[in-house]
Design an enzyme around this catalytic site. Structure first.
Site, short mmCIF file in Angstrom:
data_model
loop_
_atom_site.label_atom_id
_atom_site.label_comp_id
_atom_site.label_asym_id
_atom_site.label_seq_id
_atom_site.Cartn_x
_atom_site.Cartn_y
_atom_site.Cartn_z
N ASP A 18 48.75 -63.69 -43.65
CA ASP A 18 48.13 -63.83 -42.61
C ASP A 18 46.66 -64.73 -42.62
O ASP A 18 46.16 -64.44 -43.46
CB ASP A 18 47.80 -62.64 -41.86
CG ASP A 18 47.18 -62.38 -40.39
OD1 ASP A 18 47.23 -63.72 -39.91
OD2 ASP A 18 46.62 -61.49 -40.10
N MET A 19 46.71 -65.73 -42.12
CA MET A 19 45.62 -66.54 -42.27
C MET A 19 44.23 -66.02 -41.58
O MET A 19 44.06 -65.25 -40.89
CB MET A 19 45.59 -67.92 -41.57
CG MET A 19 47.10 -68.77 -41.85
SD MET A 19 47.19 -69.13 -43.57
CE MET A 19 45.82 -69.81 -43.88
N TYR A 23 41.77 -70.46 -36.51
CA TYR A 23 41.31 -71.53 -35.73
C TYR A 23 39.82 -71.85 -36.16
O TYR A 23 39.65 -73.07 -36.16
CB TYR A 23 41.09 -71.00 -34.28
CG TYR A 23 42.63 -71.04 -33.52
CD1 TYR A 23 43.82 -70.89 -34.32
CD2 TYR A 23 42.53 -70.84 -32.21
CE1 TYR A 23 45.01 -70.64 -33.75
CE2 TYR A 23 43.95 -70.53 -31.56
CZ TYR A 23 45.06 -70.57 -32.23
OH TYR A 23 46.22 -70.48 -31.57
N ARG A 60 30.82 -62.43 -37.08
CA ARG A 60 31.18 -60.96 -36.83
C ARG A 60 30.22 -60.07 -37.47
O ARG A 60 29.90 -58.95 -36.96
CB ARG A 60 32.44 -60.67 -37.76
CG ARG A 60 33.58 -61.37 -36.97
CD ARG A 60 34.97 -60.96 -37.62
NE ARG A 60 36.25 -61.77 -37.19
CZ ARG A 60 37.36 -61.39 -37.45
NH1 ARG A 60 37.86 -60.42 -38.18
NH2 ARG A 60 38.52 -62.15 -36.98
N ASP A 120 50.01 -68.76 -37.17
CA ASP A 120 49.07 -68.25 -38.52
C ASP A 120 49.47 -67.00 -39.32
O ASP A 120 48.74 -66.55 -40.04
CB ASP A 120 47.51 -67.89 -38.00
CG ASP A 120 47.57 -66.93 -36.96
OD1 ASP A 120 48.45 -66.39 -36.68
OD2 ASP A 120 46.40 -66.45 -36.90
N GLU A 121 50.69 -66.87 -39.24
CA GLU A 121 51.36 -65.65 -40.00
C GLU A 121 52.84 -66.12 -40.43
O GLU A 121 53.39 -66.44 -39.70
CB GLU A 121 51.31 -64.57 -39.26
CG GLU A 121 51.92 -64.32 -38.01
CD GLU A 121 51.96 -63.18 -37.47
OE1 GLU A 121 51.74 -61.90 -38.12
OE2 GLU A 121 51.80 -62.86 -36.04
#
Length: 649
Positions: A18-19, A23, A60, A120-121
């Site tokens: 998983d990236m 984005y 985050r 992206d996975e």
């Protein structure tokens, strides 16, 4: 609904890659000055600063979340950099992210079977690679292990106060571990190397989960992010699932998960263990009940499909609040834009990958004035997909109108609504699915010695056009491109002496064009000809017997050059074949006649499976029993007698 599949008896090594904030990473690679700074990618609409669709880890830390609007994110983190998604046709253009994801897939697919699950996975089946490593260079024999591998998080391993790296090192070097766990160690080493290769070649970081099936690998990949990997040994499965919230499990985040909570009081996956398989089947059906029973025990039989390309192409747009579409005209305008993008993408897929989409589906979210429940009742509609922008636009509008009539008709008995009643569309999407590889352009003939090399499956891979009728079905009456041959012009002809065939093509705007092309576009039975203008294999082989094929210099006249066949009185097909100096011949030099025949009843259907995949459908089409049309009893006279001049008496 989820499907219950039996887990393979042999140990497997499955990874889910998983990236990390993909984005954002793509935008930071495009603008290196953003690296290390709080960054978010924002949707294109301007209302309250747009919607955040990806938030970097730096942002985050300030409390910025993906559910926020741009203005709200700036209040939480004044230093945040908001990068807008590229826009095309008034909506987000994700091609830059798709292309970046393809770079990653190209690297990951080098070590095992690869299934691209989204932009992206990716899922990887590393079983074979792990078995090879274990037999040739066992982990405990390796002099040096990648630092990223030593950072692996191994679930269920007691650290005893040791650092993470030391714990992983001991687990990796345990030669007394079971074969299953040792395979998992090899998988962790391979994934660590792949992640480093991705970082080096693309500048992207990614996280991964390594387990014995797809379900557990997916769960593990998100447990430690960013740029880390988590391993789930078989012994740790029960502990992992015991406290996992039911809504965190894939396919249990919606109605099914809510039903488990409300009806059975299940809050964690481990809570399912108290119910027998029979009880779950009684409540949710045999298939779903078995699937739930398997989930509670970490059992998942889903295979990595080995797919590097997407299963479908979709384009969508939302119209929240006052932006809702309230007229057919406004819906048509947006459908045209969505279909134009969809047409470009499936045409690009055809050009690059030689794949054809067969089904067009329209989804919409629609409300009716003063009826909040109507949001869930607009029906999805599908139809065969016709290539060409104008055709897709036309079909999509028909699907919407059909769905709208059905949607409004649901309330007709209660409120006598009509098409003039007030309604609004808050979401539209068009999807091209059932994407399959195009059949070869030369069928079985390419396996015969002496066939013209220009007549090959590669010959059509880069063709810019596609037959107007493509796609239809895959029967023996089709051309090799998938189109029904009965749609071809009746006066068309194929001269084998120069290998040029006149074909009906479709340009990018959906218009018909007659194009002379050096590629032959028809199955093997294009070499047969009858007096009928039709070139259907069902007509030529309806009796199941073909014989008495003789050389002849007479050219074909009906568009299916090669053989002139005539039906004999005894129910067989017999005819002549002409030989060309420049065309392949199946008749040995010096032979004047070659007889051959086949009978449908004498052919074992199981033999067809041993043929090359690209010709199996064609052969099955020949052997498929055909229904005979009911015809009136023939008289000795024909229709011409009714048009003869009146005889003198």
């Amino acid at each position: 609904m989820p499907i219950a599949r039996r887990e393979a008896s042999d140990a497997r090594v499955i990874a889910h890659v998983d990236m990390d904030c993909f984005y954002v990473q793509v935008e930071q690679r495009r603008q290196p000055n953003l690296r290390g700074l709080p960054t978010a990618v924002v949707q294109y609409n301007a209302w309250k600063g747009g919607g955040l669709i990806a938030v970097g880890y730096e942002a985050r830390r300030f409390g910025v979340k993906r559910s926020m609007r741009g203005d709200e994110a700036k209040k939480a983190c004044p230093e945040i950099h908001l990068v807008q998604v590229p826009v095309a046709r008034g909506k987000a253009d994700l091609n830059v992210y798709r292309d970046a994801g393809s770079e990653v897939v190209a690297i990951l697919s080098q070590r095992g079977r690869c299934e691209r699950a989204s932009i992206d996975e990716v899922y990887l089946d590393l079983t074979d690679a792990a078995e090879t490593m274990l037999s040739e260079s066992p982990p405990e024999m390796l002099e040096e292990i990648n630092e990223e591998v030593l950072k692996s998080h191994v679930l269920g391993i007691d650290k005893n106060g040791e650092e993470e790296g030391e714990t992983a090192k001991q687990w990796i070097g345990n030669s007394d571990a079971s074969h299953r766990d040792r395979l998992l160690v090899c998988g962790a080493i391979i994934v660590g190397e792949l992640r480093m290769q991705v970082l080096k070649e693309t500048e992207f970081t990614c996280s991964a989960g390594i387990a014995h099936n797809k379900m557990l690998a997916k769960l593990a990949s998100g447990m430690n992010k960013p740029a880390q990997q988590t391993v789930v040994p078989f012994s740790a499965v029960n502990k992992l699932l015991a406290s996992l919230p039911i809504k965190k499990m894939k396919q249990l985040g919606g109605k099914l998960g809510s039903s488990l909570q409300a009806d059975l009081g299940v809050n964690t996956v481990g809570d399912l263990l108290q119910f027998s398989e029979e009880k779950l089947q009684e409540k949710y059906g045999i298939n779903t009940g078995t699937w739930l029973w398997n989930v509670a025990r970490g059992i998942d039989g889903d295979e990595v499909e080995g797919r590097l390309l997407p299963k479908s192409h979709g384009c969508g747009k939302t119209f929240p609040g006052p932006q809702a579409l309230k007229t057919i005209t406004s819906v048509e305008r947006w459908l045209n834009d969505l279909c134009e993008e969809l047409s470009e993408r499936i045409q690009s897929d055809l050009d690059k990958n030689n794949r054809v989409a067969h089904t067009l589906t329209l989804h919409a979210r629609v409300y009716k004035a003063n009826d909040s429940e109507s949001l869930k009742k607009f029906p999805s509609k599908s139809c065969p997909l016709r290539y060409g922008t104008m055709k897709i636009q036309e079909d999509a509008l028909k699907l919407f109108n059909s769905g709208l009539r059905e949607f409004l008709g649901l309330y007709k008995a209660e409120s006598k609504v009509t098409m003039n009643n007030k309604w609004g569309v808050t979401a539209l999407s068009v999807i091209a699915s059932k994407i399959l590889a195009t059949p070869g352009t030369c069928s079985i003939l390419k396996y015969f010695r002496g066939v013209d090399p220009s007549c090959s499956t590669e010959g059509h891979a880069n063709n810019e056009n596609i037959l107007d009728t493509l796609p239809t079905s895959h029967s023996g009456t089709e051309s090799c491109l998938g189109g029904d041959m009965t749609d071809l012009p009746k006066e068309s002809s194929c001269e084998e002496t120069n290998s040029n065939c006149s074909k009906l093509n479709l340009n990018r705007d959906g218009k018909r064009t007659n194009k002379r092309n050096s590629e032959v576009a028809g199955p093997i039975l294009r070499y047969f000809s009858t007096p009928s203008p039709s070139c259907s294999s069902s007509q030529h082989a309806r009796h199941g017997i073909i014989q008495d094929i003789e050389p002849s210099s007479t050219p074909a006249r009906d568009g299916c050059s090669g053989y002139n066949l005539a039906e004999s009185q005894n129910g067989t097909l017999q005819g002549e074949t002409r030989l060309s100096n420049s065309s392949p011949s199946l008749v040995q030099h010096g032979q004047e006649k070659q007889q051959w025949s086949f009978n449908v009843e004498d052919i074992d259907p199981s033999v067809i499976g041993e043929l090359p995949p690209e010709i199996q459908d064609e052969v099955r089409g020949w052997l498929k029993p055909l229904k005979h049309a009911k015809t009136a009893k023939r008289s000795s006279n024909n229709i011409a007698q009714y048009f003869l001049p009146t005889r003198d008496t």
